[in-house]
Motif scaffolding. Sequence first.
Motif, short mmCIF file in Angstrom:
data_model
loop_
_atom_site.label_atom_id
_atom_site.label_comp_id
_atom_site.label_asym_id
_atom_site.label_seq_id
_atom_site.Cartn_x
_atom_site.Cartn_y
_atom_site.Cartn_z
N PRO A 120 0.84 -1.24 0.19
CA PRO A 120 0.07 0.19 0.04
C PRO A 120 0.90 1.20 -0.02
O PRO A 120 1.77 1.13 0.55
N ASP A 121 0.31 2.24 -0.74
CA ASP A 121 1.02 3.54 -0.78
C ASP A 121 1.29 4.20 0.68
O ASP A 121 2.37 4.89 0.80
N TRP A 122 0.55 3.90 1.70
CA TRP A 122 0.68 4.52 2.83
C TRP A 122 2.20 4.01 3.56
O TRP A 122 2.70 4.73 4.51
N LEU A 123 2.50 3.08 3.03
CA LEU A 123 3.77 2.33 3.77
C LEU A 123 5.06 3.16 3.38
O LEU A 123 5.83 3.33 4.06
N ALA A 124 4.88 3.90 2.12
CA ALA A 124 6.07 4.86 1.55
C ALA A 124 6.45 5.74 2.70
O ALA A 124 7.30 6.41 2.96
N ASP A 125 5.28 6.30 3.39
CA ASP A 125 5.56 7.51 4.46
C ASP A 125 5.35 6.89 5.77
O ASP A 125 5.33 7.58 6.97
N PHE A 126 5.61 5.57 6.20
CA PHE A 126 5.57 4.85 7.46
C PHE A 126 6.78 5.42 8.38
O PHE A 126 7.83 5.21 7.82
N LYS A 127 6.23 5.51 9.49
CA LYS A 127 7.16 6.26 10.45
C LYS A 127 7.46 5.39 11.78
O LYS A 127 7.87 5.77 12.70
N GLY A 128 7.13 4.24 11.49
CA GLY A 128 7.00 3.40 12.50
C GLY A 128 8.49 2.66 12.97
O GLY A 128 9.44 3.30 12.35
N ASP A 129 8.54 1.50 13.72
CA ASP A 129 9.79 0.92 13.96
C ASP A 129 10.07 -0.45 13.14
O ASP A 129 11.43 -0.95 13.14
N GLY A 130 9.00 -1.04 12.58
CA GLY A 130 9.43 -2.19 11.74
C GLY A 130 8.44 -2.63 10.72
O GLY A 130 7.34 -2.16 10.97
N VAL A 131 8.85 -3.46 9.69
CA VAL A 131 7.79 -3.94 8.90
C VAL A 131 7.88 -5.58 8.54
O VAL A 131 9.21 -5.85 8.92
N ILE A 132 6.80 -6.43 8.65
CA ILE A 132 6.75 -7.73 8.30
C ILE A 132 5.97 -7.59 7.06
O ILE A 132 4.97 -7.18 7.01
N THR A 133 6.67 -8.42 5.90
CA THR A 133 6.02 -8.33 4.67
C THR A 133 6.00 -9.84 3.84
O THR A 133 7.00 -10.50 4.11
N SER B 266 4.57 -9.55 0.70
CA SER B 266 4.18 -8.93 -0.75
C SER B 266 5.07 -9.29 -1.73
O SER B 266 6.52 -9.14 -1.50
N PRO B 267 4.58 -9.66 -2.95
CA PRO B 267 5.55 -10.11 -4.03
C PRO B 267 6.18 -8.75 -4.56
O PRO B 267 7.26 -8.63 -5.19
N ASP B 268 5.47 -7.62 -4.31
CA ASP B 268 5.91 -6.24 -4.90
C ASP B 268 6.47 -5.38 -3.60
O ASP B 268 5.62 -5.10 -2.80
N GLN B 269 7.73 -5.39 -3.36
CA GLN B 269 8.30 -4.89 -2.11
C GLN B 269 8.81 -3.37 -2.40
O GLN B 269 9.81 -3.01 -1.81
N GLN B 270 8.33 -2.69 -3.26
CA GLN B 270 9.07 -1.41 -3.61
C GLN B 270 9.15 -0.39 -2.32
O GLN B 270 10.25 0.20 -2.30
N HIS B 271 8.01 -0.36 -1.60
CA HIS B 271 8.11 0.68 -0.44
C HIS B 271 8.99 0.17 0.76
O HIS B 271 9.81 0.78 1.25
N SER B 272 8.94 -1.30 0.86
CA SER B 272 9.61 -1.82 2.00
C SER B 272 11.09 -1.80 1.72
O SER B 272 11.86 -1.68 2.71
N ARG B 273 11.39 -1.99 0.39
CA ARG B 273 12.80 -2.03 0.08
C ARG B 273 13.40 -0.35 0.46
O ARG B 273 14.34 -0.48 0.99
N ALA B 274 12.62 0.40 -0.03
CA ALA B 274 12.98 1.85 0.19
C ALA B 274 13.29 2.18 1.89
O ALA B 274 14.18 2.71 2.17
N LEU B 275 12.26 1.45 2.43
CA LEU B 275 12.38 1.63 4.01
C LEU B 275 13.72 0.93 4.66
O LEU B 275 14.31 1.50 5.65
N ARG B 276 14.06 -0.04 4.00
CA ARG B 276 15.28 -0.98 4.46
C ARG B 276 16.43 0.04 4.33
O ARG B 276 17.27 -0.12 5.00
N LYS B 277 16.47 0.53 3.10
CA LYS B 277 17.44 1.27 2.64
C LYS B 277 17.66 2.55 3.57
O LYS B 277 18.85 3.11 4.01
N GLN B 278 16.63 2.88 4.20
CA GLN B 278 16.64 4.28 5.16
C GLN B 278 16.84 3.66 6.62
O GLN B 278 16.97 4.59 7.39
N GLY B 279 17.13 2.32 6.83
CA GLY B 279 17.58 1.90 7.94
C GLY B 279 16.49 1.27 8.97
O GLY B 279 16.79 0.73 10.15
N MET B 280 15.21 1.27 8.07
CA MET B 280 14.07 0.53 9.13
C MET B 280 14.23 -0.88 8.93
O MET B 280 14.28 -1.54 8.02
#
Length: 382
Positions: free
Chosen positions: A45-58, A60-74
Amino acid sequence: MRHVAVIVETSTQYGRNLIRGIARFGRLHDWQIHFEYRGKTAAEPDWLADFKGDGVITTSPDQQHSRALRKQGMPVFDLQSTLLDPAGEHLIVDSDHRAVGKMAAEHFIEKGHRHFAFLGYSDHNVSREREIGFTDALSARGHKPRRHHTPERKARSFESLQKGDLAFIESLPKPCALFCCWDEVAFRAVQSAIELQIAVPEDLAVLGVDNDPVFSSTSRIPLSSIDPDIIRMGFLAASWLAELMAGKELKQIKLERLVPPKGLVIRQSTALDAIEDPVVRRFLELLRQQKPGLLSIEELSRDCHVSRRLLEQRVKAATGKTPRQLLSQTLVEGIQRFLSQTDYTLAHIADLLGFEHAERLSHLFRRQTGKTPGEYRKSTGV
């Protein structure tokens, strides 16, 4: 409080149980879970791109947003990724699919089966692993199952699935024990058997995986299934994420990776022991398919094309019970089913089961169980 995004599909029992396990861990460790209803192949979901939380479990076959969050250190825990360990390459957290297959084989062997089959997908790792566990366990006992794989994903259609299932199931010896890679496939197998007029479970015992209440309750013959303990898997996935959020790297985490199956849930599709005698299988099929209150042993003998004496001998030899005992057992089980699952009156239940009078139903039930129908219904909470 930790804020954790859970990007897991909710359209299947697998995904819902995964979320339940994650939520169970979260309640113990003061997590706020963020998730939404989603399908299996839906993009994150698009809201994940702006997620300011502490972690993600996914998952999803399409991990565009979670990959970006991982690069940011989440910390992001991807249940689709793999990690090498001494035993080979496994999903970081997953069911022990080979143990699931082994459990299926042991169940069928305990039921006395001598003919076995597997129905699954050639292009799905979960199906392949369960097949390996099933065939290896049978090979250790000197058995070799027949196997059928559906077409590759690109060539797959409802028509091709149905055509392949029908041809394979029709070719199987009787009685045969069929292990299906998951409940959806088992549901389809039962439909095919009914279309081919193959009795389940008398001629074909069918076992699935996932204990999905939608498929088990919708199937014309309630499905037996292996519970792979996906709730435990979700709890474990959350445990891994907690370690990541504590600053550990994946290869430093020493938690369990493969979750053993929880156990078997036996329903009608594998409820009978394997019986080689076709006359006895026909007798049991008649008990199940007709109103038992209308049946007599004489009529059943005629429908099985044997004398009453021969029917009694063969049923006793195959099951350890007389035809009369099995008929009474079928009647009582039918009464119990209606008492525990409906609010039907005794008169209505008597009519559905073929009793001429409700009094006869009550008398038989009390003689066999020691309880009146009213006492039994009260004990079930209906």
